[in-house]
Design a protein around this motif. Structure first.
Motif, PDB file in Angstrom:
ATOM      1  N   PHE A 133      52.809  95.057  26.156  1.00  0.00           N
ATOM      2  CA  PHE A 133      51.867  93.946  26.285  1.00  0.00           C
ATOM      3  C   PHE A 133      51.545  93.433  24.870  1.00  0.00           C
ATOM      4  CE2 PHE A 133      47.162  93.304  27.972  1.00  0.00           C
ATOM      5  CZ  PHE A 133      47.102  92.053  27.364  1.00  0.00           C
ATOM      6  N   LEU A 257      48.197  98.913  22.782  1.00  0.00           N
ATOM      7  CA  LEU A 257      48.296  97.454  22.882  1.00  0.00           C
ATOM      8  C   LEU A 257      48.097  96.806  21.507  1.00  0.00           C
ATOM      9  CD1 LEU A 257      46.098  95.543  25.531  1.00  0.00           C
ATOM     10  CD2 LEU A 257      47.148  94.489  23.574  1.00  0.00           C
ATOM     11  N   THR A 258      46.968  97.162  20.877  1.00  0.00           N
ATOM     12  CA  THR A 258      46.684  96.545  19.581  1.00  0.00           C
ATOM     13  C   THR A 258      47.669  97.068  18.534  1.00  0.00           C
ATOM     14  OG1 THR A 258      44.970  98.227  19.270  1.00  0.00           O
ATOM     15  CG2 THR A 258      44.246  96.102  20.037  1.00  0.00           C
ATOM     16  N   GLN A 261      50.671  94.973  18.824  1.00  0.00           N
ATOM     17  CA  GLN A 261      50.515  93.674  18.169  1.00  0.00           C
ATOM     18  C   GLN A 261      50.691  93.820  16.656  1.00  0.00           C
ATOM     19  OE1 GLN A 261      46.679  92.607  19.902  1.00  0.00           O
ATOM     20  NE2 GLN A 261      47.671  91.197  21.324  1.00  0.00           N
ATOM     21  N   GLN A 381      36.269  87.794  27.213  1.00  0.00           N
ATOM     22  CA  GLN A 381      37.261  88.274  26.253  1.00  0.00           C
ATOM     23  C   GLN A 381      38.226  87.152  25.852  1.00  0.00           C
ATOM     24  OE1 GLN A 381      40.960  90.535  27.227  1.00  0.00           O
ATOM     25  NE2 GLN A 381      39.830  92.273  26.420  1.00  0.00           N
ATOM     26  N   GLN A 382      38.645  86.377  26.839  1.00  0.00           N
ATOM     27  CA  GLN A 382      39.646  85.367  26.534  1.00  0.00           C
ATOM     28  C   GLN A 382      39.050  84.090  25.952  1.00  0.00           C
ATOM     29  OE1 GLN A 382      42.902  85.938  26.491  1.00  0.00           O
ATOM     30  NE2 GLN A 382      42.352  88.044  27.024  1.00  0.00           N
ATOM     31  N   TRP A 386      39.921  84.724  20.724  1.00  0.00           N
ATOM     32  CA  TRP A 386      40.659  85.682  19.907  1.00  0.00           C
ATOM     33  C   TRP A 386      42.173  85.456  19.941  1.00  0.00           C
ATOM     34  CZ3 TRP A 386      41.493  88.964  16.206  1.00  0.00           C
ATOM     35  CH2 TRP A 386      42.534  89.874  16.301  1.00  0.00           C
ATOM     36  N   ASN A 387      42.699  85.296  21.145  1.00  0.00           N
ATOM     37  CA  ASN A 387      44.158  85.222  21.227  1.00  0.00           C
ATOM     38  C   ASN A 387      44.735  83.995  20.557  1.00  0.00           C
ATOM     39  OD1 ASN A 387      45.130  87.598  22.419  1.00  0.00           O
ATOM     40  ND2 ASN A 387      44.098  87.009  24.304  1.00  0.00           N
ATOM     41  N   LEU A 390      45.091  84.923  17.155  1.00  0.00           N
ATOM     42  CA  LEU A 390      46.167  85.883  16.980  1.00  0.00           C
ATOM     43  C   LEU A 390      47.535  85.200  17.099  1.00  0.00           C
ATOM     44  CD1 LEU A 390      46.327  89.007  16.664  1.00  0.00           C
ATOM     45  CD2 LEU A 390      46.749  89.075  19.100  1.00  0.00           C
ATOM     46  N   ASN A 416      42.094  94.604  14.130  1.00  0.00           N
ATOM     47  CA  ASN A 416      41.962  94.741  15.586  1.00  0.00           C
ATOM     48  C   ASN A 416      42.296  96.176  16.008  1.00  0.00           C
ATOM     49  OD1 ASN A 416      41.702  93.960  18.290  1.00  0.00           O
ATOM     50  ND2 ASN A 416      43.801  93.219  18.447  1.00  0.00           N
ATOM     51  N   TYR A 491      35.193  91.748  17.537  1.00  0.00           N
ATOM     52  CA  TYR A 491      35.887  91.570  18.816  1.00  0.00           C
ATOM     53  C   TYR A 491      36.448  92.903  19.307  1.00  0.00           C
ATOM     54  CZ  TYR A 491      39.757  90.398  21.943  1.00  0.00           C
ATOM     55  OH  TYR A 491      40.627  90.375  23.011  1.00  0.00           O
ATOM     56  N   GLY A 496      37.059  93.297  23.157  1.00  0.00           N
ATOM     57  CA  GLY A 496      38.521  93.439  23.198  1.00  0.00           C
ATOM     58  C   GLY A 496      38.954  94.613  24.065  1.00  0.00           C
ATOM     59  N   TRP A 500      38.817  96.276  29.898  1.00  0.00           N
ATOM     60  CA  TRP A 500      39.915  97.051  30.496  1.00  0.00           C
ATOM     61  C   TRP A 500      39.432  98.336  31.142  1.00  0.00           C
ATOM     62  CZ3 TRP A 500      43.614  94.197  31.828  1.00  0.00           C
ATOM     63  CH2 TRP A 500      44.037  93.141  31.031  1.00  0.00           C
ATOM     64  N   ASN A 522      41.787  87.453  33.357  1.00  0.00           N
ATOM     65  CA  ASN A 522      42.175  87.628  31.962  1.00  0.00           C
ATOM     66  C   ASN A 522      43.328  86.692  31.617  1.00  0.00           C
ATOM     67  OD1 ASN A 522      44.140  88.883  29.925  1.00  0.00           O
ATOM     68  ND2 ASN A 522      42.307  90.076  29.537  1.00  0.00           N
ATOM     69  N   ASN A 526      43.641  83.501  29.175  1.00  0.00           N
ATOM     70  CA  ASN A 526      44.647  83.560  28.124  1.00  0.00           C
ATOM     71  C   ASN A 526      45.518  82.298  28.159  1.00  0.00           C
ATOM     72  OD1 ASN A 526      47.212  84.251  26.856  1.00  0.00           O
ATOM     73  ND2 ASN A 526      46.362  86.316  26.681  1.00  0.00           N
TER      74      ASN A 526
END
Ligand SMILES: O[C@H]1[C@H](O)[C@@H](O)[C@H](O)[C@@H](O)[C@H]1O
Length: 620
Positions: A133, A257-258, A261, A381-382, A386-387, A390, A416, A491, A496, A500, A522, A526
């Motif tokens: 992800f 996940l982070t 990224q 969150q979305q 943040w995204n 990113l 993050n 975040y 963030g 979940w 989510n 996004n």
């Protein structure tokens, strides 16, 4: 002794009973549930959560099996039943009483037991979904810069970039809706294997892409994998995890996940000057996919799924491996409880069960509040933006004068990751609510500063070009970078990760449906943000875009303050009890505090509870 009750008990799954009935049900639940046979219709009424408004604890209504063990070094009105469950009186007003749920046995099993290597292996292999992800949503930022004219022999427009980015989110949105349902019908394991296939096909299509549309299709198919993985991994982990560390194990998925990224940005930076480096970047995503696929061929599904399908021997095996040295009786009791839960959604076939689950999700008050919270947190969150930072950080940093934009992107995603790690250590101790109420205001402040800095730097986006009034490296450019990093920290430590934990909000019977809707929220958020961000920068300017995100975070802070109860350390049925007649924020804080004190007391001196599950207790 029975005390007058001021108000009613509210039940969870459609069956209401008074105290004496509850007593009967408790007993029946233990003695009548057949071991290792699939007797569907008898036990639909076994599961109930209740929250009572009363002046004192009603001691008559406690499970017959309950033994009252006073926790000397904790608080006075708490009692423990044979499974270690506690009754609580909060505020002289709300009493939360233990009733049967899937966690009864977990508490026994966890008693005096550490986490087994098997659970660690399962958690780490499952979390590879989190890694994919992260990696697959992360690499696109640098890939978009290095693609250059490789697709259709022309530069990508902002619109093209948004499309390529959004294709994955759209695929993930569609698949997440079905993933919850498919997980109940086909199993968690087949869903994970399917997500691997999607990753594989999507990556191959992208690696070989020479046209814009082939790239979009590849990203879209990869999105199917991302969506399935994003729902199944936390669900799988929460189903195999011992209750007392469920929160933390779920955060491991967020860490991967982070981390994914971060690695994507690192590899992106390393490959940015390599010819066709972006193809290698995509190709690398095949490695974790193949590892997870190969491992999962030899790993089991969750005990809960096996019980749902009547494969009780398999469930028994997995539980034995997960809780080594646990007596057969305990394992059997766990299976019996899972059976009882499995039967609590009425329906002749799978389709009816699924639709009834969706109906109960909306009609049972505690479920509906849980749904509001789960979807609300995912939306927050979305929509905090943040995204978009990113995904487009490379583009943003280039426009404010940083030639080495990849390096800055690594710092942002590294922040993050590090703050997700901090979250891992404090999510259960500090509590979800408190963490959110630290993170959200911090995010709001950072976004406001970024908005002001963008105003002074004077950027405008027109068509394909960003025009900067003060070109080159500037003080405002540094302010933007610094506060985007501060934003990332606030975040990651809260919003963030906390959404979940969504599985804990729902009772077992509507968990698949509830988490499907929350995950879909989510990905909708996004999708909306990633497909409109660059357009927003053009149309309402960068200061306007950041101000919009700031106002959203500010409103979210207020909503969280009034509507999000503290759930850290609460048992599952207590969560539903909390949500039965309102959001009960104050009461939840008090209960969470008590739980914390008790956990500390249990950890400090477990023997002071004078409670050991003995053979004799199970024979009662
Ligand atoms: O929890 C994750 C994490 O915060 C990621 O950094 C972000 O890209 C995802 O959208 C989010 O769901």
């Amino acid at each position: 002794m029975k005390d007058k009750e001021i108000s009613t008990s509210v039940q969870e799954v459609g069956t209401s009973y008074n105290d004496s009935q509850e007593l009967d049900n408790s007993n029946n639940n233990r003695s009548r549930i057949p071991m290792f046979q699939d007797d569907q219709n008898d036990y639909d009424d076994n599961i109930s959560y209740e929250i009572k408004n009363t002046n004192t604890v009603d001691s008559d209504s406690v499970d017959m099996h309950q033994r009252n063990f006073k926790a000397d070094n904790t608080t006075d009105s708490n009692t423990f039943d044979r499974s270690g469950k506690k009754s609580f009186e909060i505020n002289d007003r709300i009493v939360i009483k233990p009733v049967n749920d899937e966690d009864n046995t977990s508490v026994i099993i966890n008693f005096n037991q550490g986490i087994s290597p098997f659970i660690i292996i399962l958690t780490f292999v499952t979390s590879i979904s989190g890694f994919m992800f992260g990696y697959d949503t992360g690499y696109i930022s640098t890939a978009l810069i290095s693609i250059g004219t490789d697709l259709d022999h022309k530069e990508l427009t902002y619109g093209n970039k948004e499309f390529i980015t959004a294709a994955t989110s759209l695929g993930a949105l569609i698949s997440s809706i079905f993933a919850g349902i498919s997980a109940d019908i086909f199993g968690r394991k087949p869903c994970i294997l399917l997500s691997n296939l999607m990753f594989l096909i999507g990556a191959i299509i992208q690696v070989t892409a020479h046209t814009f549309w082939q790239m979009v299709v590849g990203r879209f198919i990869m999105g199917f994998g991302v969506g399935i993985g994003s729902l199944i991994a936390p669900l799988y982990i929460s189903e195999i995890a011992p209750k007392n560390i469920r929160g933390r194990l779920t955060v491991i998925n967020s860490l991967w996940l982070t981390g994914g990224q971060l690695i994507a940005y690192g590899c992106g930076a390393g490959l940015s000057h390599v010819n066709n480096g972006w193809r290698i970047l995509v190709g690398l995503s095949l490695i974790p996919t193949v590892i997870q696929f190969s491992c999962f061929l030899f790993l089991p599904d969750t005990p809960r799924f096996y019980v749902m399908k009547g494969q009780l021997e398999k469930a028994n095996k997995v539980l034995h491996k997960s809780y080594v040295d646990t007596p057969d009786e305990v394992i059997n009791e766990k299976i019996a409880e899972l059976q009882a839960l499995n039967h609590s959604i009425p329906g002749k076939n799978q389709f009816e069960k699924v639709s009834n689950a969706f109906i109960q999700l909306h009609t049972v008050p505690s479920n509906f509040r849980a749904l509001l919270i789960a979807c609300g947190l995912q939306a927050i969150q979305q929509f905090s933006g943040w995204n978009s930072l990113l995904y487009f950080s490379g583009t943003i940093f280039e426009t404010v004068g940083f030639s080495n934009s990849s390096a800055v992107s690594i710092i942002v995603s590294g922040t993050n990751f590090i703050f997700t790690l901090i979250n891992f250590f404090c999510i259960d101790k500090v509590g979800r609510r408190r963490i959110l109420l630290i993170g959200l205001p911090g995010m709001t402040g950072s976004l406001v500063v970024c908005s002001i800095a963008f105003h002074f730097i004077g950027i405008t986006f027109n068509g394909n070009d960003a025009q900067v009034v003060h070109t080159g490296f500037s003080a405002w450019g540094i302010v933007i970078i610094v506060f985007i990093i501060v934003f990332a920290a606030f975040y990651a430590i809260g919003i963030g990760t906390v959404p979940w934990q969504q599985s804990e909000l729902f009772p077992q019977n509507v968990r698949g449906a509830g988490t499907a809707l929350a995950t879909a929220t989510n990905w909708s958020g996004n999708l909306i943000i990633s497909s409109t961000f660059l357009t927003m920068l053009q149309n309402i300017s960068p200061p306007g875009t950041f101000a919009l995100f700031a106002s959203f975070s500010a409103v979210s802070t207020v909503l969280t303050y009034f509507c999000y109860p503290e759930l850290a350390g609460l048992e599952l049925e207590e969560v539903q009890a909390m949500l039965t007649d309102g959001f009960n924020v104050k009461a939840s804080e008090q209960l969470a505090k008590k739980r914390r004190q008790q956990n500390e007391a249990e950890n400090n001196d477990i023997n002071s509870l004078k409670f050991e599950p003995t053979q004799e207790m199970f024979e009662e």
